[in-house]
Write an enzyme that holds these catalytic residues in place. Sequence first.
Site, PDB file in Angstrom:
ATOM      1  N   ASP A  67     -19.077 -27.596  -7.218  1.00 25.44           N
ATOM      2  CA  ASP A  67     -19.594 -28.806  -8.198  1.00 25.44           C
ATOM      3  C   ASP A  67     -18.890 -30.141  -7.313  1.00 25.44           C
ATOM      4  O   ASP A  67     -18.661 -29.906  -6.100  1.00 25.44           O
ATOM      5  CB  ASP A  67     -18.978 -28.753  -9.504  1.00 25.44           C
ATOM      6  CG  ASP A  67     -19.961 -29.597 -10.660  1.00 25.44           C
ATOM      7  OD1 ASP A  67     -19.992 -31.057 -10.493  1.00 25.44           O
ATOM      8  OD2 ASP A  67     -20.753 -28.999 -11.341  1.00 25.44           O
ATOM      9  N   ASN A  87     -32.849 -31.534 -16.692  1.00 27.04           N
ATOM     10  CA  ASN A  87     -32.803 -32.378 -17.887  1.00 27.04           C
ATOM     11  C   ASN A  87     -34.219 -33.292 -17.784  1.00 27.04           C
ATOM     12  O   ASN A  87     -34.221 -34.454 -18.082  1.00 27.04           O
ATOM     13  CB  ASN A  87     -31.562 -33.247 -17.867  1.00 27.04           C
ATOM     14  CG  ASN A  87     -30.148 -32.395 -17.936  1.00 27.04           C
ATOM     15  OD1 ASN A  87     -30.081 -31.567 -18.529  1.00 27.04           O
ATOM     16  ND2 ASN A  87     -29.399 -32.792 -16.935  1.00 27.04           N
ATOM     17  N   HIS A 134     -17.428 -34.636 -12.852  1.00 29.76           N
ATOM     18  CA  HIS A 134     -18.485 -33.528 -13.327  1.00 29.76           C
ATOM     19  C   HIS A 134     -18.027 -32.140 -13.084  1.00 29.76           C
ATOM     20  O   HIS A 134     -17.947 -31.326 -14.077  1.00 29.76           O
ATOM     21  CB  HIS A 134     -19.899 -33.719 -12.754  1.00 29.76           C
ATOM     22  CG  HIS A 134     -21.011 -32.954 -13.158  1.00 29.76           C
ATOM     23  ND1 HIS A 134     -21.156 -31.624 -12.687  1.00 29.76           N
ATOM     24  CD2 HIS A 134     -21.927 -33.136 -13.941  1.00 29.76           C
ATOM     25  CE1 HIS A 134     -22.251 -31.253 -13.061  1.00 29.76           C
ATOM     26  NE2 HIS A 134     -22.602 -32.315 -14.084  1.00 29.76           N
ATOM     27  N   SER A 144     -26.214 -28.799 -17.580  1.00 25.74           N
ATOM     28  CA  SER A 144     -24.641 -29.273 -16.812  1.00 25.74           C
ATOM     29  C   SER A 144     -23.771 -28.446 -17.528  1.00 25.74           C
ATOM     30  O   SER A 144     -22.815 -27.709 -16.987  1.00 25.74           O
ATOM     31  CB  SER A 144     -24.391 -30.338 -16.257  1.00 25.74           C
ATOM     32  OG  SER A 144     -24.989 -30.418 -14.848  1.00 25.74           O
TER      33      SER A 144
END
Length: 413
Positions: A160, A283, A192, A358
């Site tokens: 990430d 998404n 994130h 996520s």
Amino acid sequence: MKKVVIASVAAVLLSFGAVTVAGPGNASTEPQQATGQIIVKFRDNGAAAGVLRQHSLSEGAGVGSTGAHVVKVPAGQESSLIEALSRNPAVEYAEPDEVVTATTSDQYFPRQYALQNTGQSFTNTASTLTVAGGTADADVDAVEAWSVTTGNGVKVAVLDSGVATDNADISPKVVLRANFSGAATNEDNYGHGTHVAGIVAASSNNTVGVAGTCPGCTILAGKVLNDSGVGSSSSLANGINWAVANGAKVINMSIGVRASRNLETAINNAWSKGVVLVAAAGNGGNQTKIYPAAYPNVIAVAATDNKDAKASFSTYGASWVDIAAPGVNVYSTFPNHTFVLGTQNSRSFGYDVGNGTSMSSPIVAATAALAFSSHPGATNASVRASVESTADKISGTGTFWAYGRVNADKAVR
């Protein structure tokens, strides 16, 4: 279970990255290629230098264990050189080095329910906000699973944007760090990765912050997204190879990219080494496949809400999405320094919520780690089977996802 601290409350719609969608009514944008570089794999590496010289190119760095190389090319000529190289019989494949982005659609609804939800409401004194509990069965029964195991040091790689060094609820759980992103340091200045890592393994029972789904797990923090939340398929492939080499039992990828043969090779190599791979389904609110989630050797994870319904933003499709997990209003760790997602979306230092697949993916990754811990001699295939076969068959199973909403307690027993 620790108290959750919320310093502020906001309802902000977030859109970042090429393959992500902010929410209902917002169309996704096409993934982008990394500028000035492509990925090339030769059938015979002895021919590589000669073929590349024909195009005034030179061989670049290898990509993990895939056998391919990143080749630097003049900006603007990526597509033409890919086409030319692909016609050469000495080239197995030439492809773009796709831009990788985090798959978060971040819409703030102040409810915490993912790990344990008894249906109650409570007042958050930090923000003077009354928080409704929702449906009791919408959680993944993590607290019940902890009576069997909390993870016992199982290594989970979080590929990430890095993990913040200044959040004491998650930083001590990081046992190794590496930076494949091109950023100056491996600090998480985007936010994130810290949020995702906290969902996996934030410390529990220390009276502050949040608890991870697998609080006994440790984290390998592979920074594959830079400080703007952008990376490449080659950086992700390098991160996968690094995670495998350093003992990861589970790899979480809350990121999205277009299909890449090089990335799929890295995925398959990791699976062959006994690793469980988990990724966010995206998404888009549609059935469009994103990668790495759509690869067969990856568990693709959709998002549910606190009523056990599909999150409105979640990508879906039982033909390729395997399982679901809570992805709306998931509390977790954030950096205690200025970070991009905090600036863009009024997120608090330390702790706040995130929304998106996520957030769902690391819940499943952590459940896989718990299953590894509770089943001595388990293989990646048996752990994946345990996680998928024990999922609760909520509404939408067989339509939105194949197996149901993950249940950590059942998976470990």
